[in-house]
Design an enzyme around this catalytic site. Structure first.
Site, PDB file in Angstrom:
ATOM      1  N   HIS A  18      10.181  13.743   8.748  1.00 21.23           N
ATOM      2  CA  HIS A  18      11.117  13.519  10.390  1.00 21.23           C
ATOM      3  C   HIS A  18      11.830  11.571  10.063  1.00 21.23           C
ATOM      4  CE1 HIS A  18      10.474  10.397  13.651  1.00 21.23           C
ATOM      5  NE2 HIS A  18      10.551  11.400  14.760  1.00 21.23           N
ATOM      6  N   HIS A  30       1.133  -0.812   0.367  1.00 19.02           N
ATOM      7  CA  HIS A  30       0.052  -0.194  -0.199  1.00 19.02           C
ATOM      8  C   HIS A  30       0.614   1.219  -0.236  1.00 19.02           C
ATOM      9  CE1 HIS A  30      -3.168   2.503   1.095  1.00 19.02           C
ATOM     10  NE2 HIS A  30      -4.048   2.090   0.607  1.00 19.02           N
ATOM     11  N   GLY A  49       8.684   9.986   8.585  1.00 20.88           N
ATOM     12  CA  GLY A  49       8.320  10.917   7.225  1.00 20.88           C
ATOM     13  C   GLY A  49       7.193  12.001   7.768  1.00 20.88           C
ATOM     14  N   GLY A  86       5.927  21.869   9.236  1.00 23.52           N
ATOM     15  CA  GLY A  86       7.093  21.245   9.180  1.00 23.52           C
ATOM     16  C   GLY A  86       7.708  21.654   8.138  1.00 23.52           C
TER      17      GLY A  86
END
Lengths: 319, 319
Positions: free
Chosen positions: A167, A82, A171, A163
């Site tokens: 990260h 996925h 992510g 952001g």
């Protein structure tokens, strides 16, 4: 009236029961929330969690759950079928009771900000919470996936709402308010995926069909029959009975019959009532005073629901 | 194969047969075109003309016809119930045979330029020929009508594609390529406009229904019954049979039955065949080798067409 929301966070871990138990722990024994479902998919390597409850409790739970997910799920090692861009990949927030869509959108902004502040994971607001048109559809945001995120976020068109860089292990997260989405499948007596896909194409929006139906065909290997597998993206406009009757009508061309249908996940009572009004020859604005148990019997009769019980109706969990 | 187009110019004159005979004279006795229909509406004070033919002949005819309309129709004195902004108000151009949509869009630009050069009437390109998103829908362009045009055209957002100010007596013209639009009405046995409107709402796109159906309710006073009156805006995606069966299904709720249906204007053979395939249990890509007369009999049988004959099928006029 209490303000009740549903959240359906998707986490990028579908194999380890131990990890997922830790991730969902904040929802257990927390007053004011009910953990309705944990659905793990090993080949997707992804889990879908369904939680319903009072706003403050659900918010507290999901922020904690996101913190745990960051610690336990490392996207740099993640493989699965996925598409995904984050450890907590997407967080849909659905208004259920006593809260308007507008309030729920505002709430999504608070939740996104809270998660960003606690974890540093960038946030994209999507669906009804989108702040830019390009962020309406999740697949567009997620295109390129975790691996392409660092480059994508440098493009001003695809900067996050919170952001500047992904990260490193978790992510990014898409957070957004959306309408309740009904996952609805109709079993046919046909083993031909080709024919059932043709039925699906005629019924779905992209093929000229109903405005709020997404549809495809899926083969159930164990029973050797095919389903029309659907999402109803706004059941207040395109009703279950329309999906059911349209599939029946299109199937007629091929001599194919409907043998049953099923709701995947939960369904609001309203969604069932609006279709029962059709079969009971009532108008859309007529009142239908039915108990949940009575509703269950009637949808089994008219829409051939299988594997259905009061536990699949959202109102069962409300006071 | 010859390149065949259909044009459906709308003129702001619906009362004087003498004037309209002059306006359509260029299409008579002109080799390569057939004047299919002149529909005059006195209360609208508007006429709809349908012409089909080879590209060069049709272009020659419409430019001449526009010149005559400028001479004979004065918008400063025009009154009627239908919104309008010009003597020749709108000129839809539809690809029929041997010409692609892209070529037809190019052709619309040539026709618009030719009419502007001959008459000085400003041109807006609309529908598939739009050069700006705000020009897609005719009602948006026409809003404010002839009387508001001079002010509207000063707004840079609403400048015309050709011309800076309205023609003093002839206003402006919208010119554009569009897909064949099927005007399709379904007669019910109900005198209740309220109920038939509810059926229409469930079937139409704006209410969550089929993607390419526009629908409303109309009362036929002489027969004391109501119709669901529809436009199918892309019959290759949303078919006649879907409109018919969906109306039948929705009507069922009220115990209302379909007594007949009718095509207003002309219909391409393809449109009929795609629905006959459904009723004859053929797949969408299967060949149906039927003569026009046979098609007429079959649509009368399956779709309850009334007042229908080969003269309503576009291919009847082609070689």
């Amino acid at each position: 009236m209490k303000q009740i929301i549903e959240i359906v966070p998707n986490f990028s871990e579908g194999k380890s029961k131990a990890i997922m138990e830790e991730v969902i722990a904040p929802f257990k024994g927390l007053g004011g929330t009910k953990l309705l479902n944990l659905e793990m998919d090993a080949s997707y390597n992804r889990s879908v969690v369904t939680v319903i409850g009072e706003v403050d409790s659900v918010v507290k739970g999901i922020v904690e759950s996101a913190e745990i997910a960051v610690r336990l799920i490392d996207m740099r090692e993640h493989k699965g079928e996925h598409p995904r861009m984050g450890a907590l990949d997407v967080l849909p927030i659905i208004p259920i009771q006593g809260i308007s869509e507008e309030e729920c959108i505002e709430l999504s902004y608070e939740i996104g900000e809270a998660i960003f502040k606690k974890t540093g994971i960038p946030i994209y607001f999507y669906a009804l919470s989108r702040k830019r048109p390009q962020c309406e559809n999740l697949p567009d945001i997620r295109k390129g996936e975790f691996e392409g995120l660092a480059e994508k976020m440098q493009d001003p068109f695809w900067r996050a709402d919170y952001g500047d860089v992904p990260h490193q292990s978790a992510g990014a997260i898409a957070v957004g308010c959306r309408k309740p989405l009904i996952a609805y499948n109709i079993d046919t007596d046909s083993p031909s995926k080709k024919k059932v896909l043709r039925i699906a194409r005629r019924v779905r929006f992209s093929g000229g069909g109903y405005r709020y139906i997404q549809a495809g065909a899926a083969k159930l290997m164990d029973r050797n029959i095919c389903q029309v597998t659907m999402n109803l993206t706004d059941y207040t406009k395109t009703a279950l009975y329309q999906a059911y009757e349209a599939v029946k009508m299109e199937a007629c061309r091929y001599g194919i019959e409907i043998t049953a249908s099923e709701i995947v996940g939960l369904v609001p009572k309203d969604c069932l009532l609006s279709s029962l009004r059709y079969y009971l020859n009532k108008d859309d604005d007529e009142n239908l005073d039915l108990k949940l148990e009575e509703i269950v019997e009637l949808v089994k009769k008219y829409l051939k629901f299988r594997d259905f019980s009061v536990e699949k109706i959202i109102e069962y969990y409300l006071d």
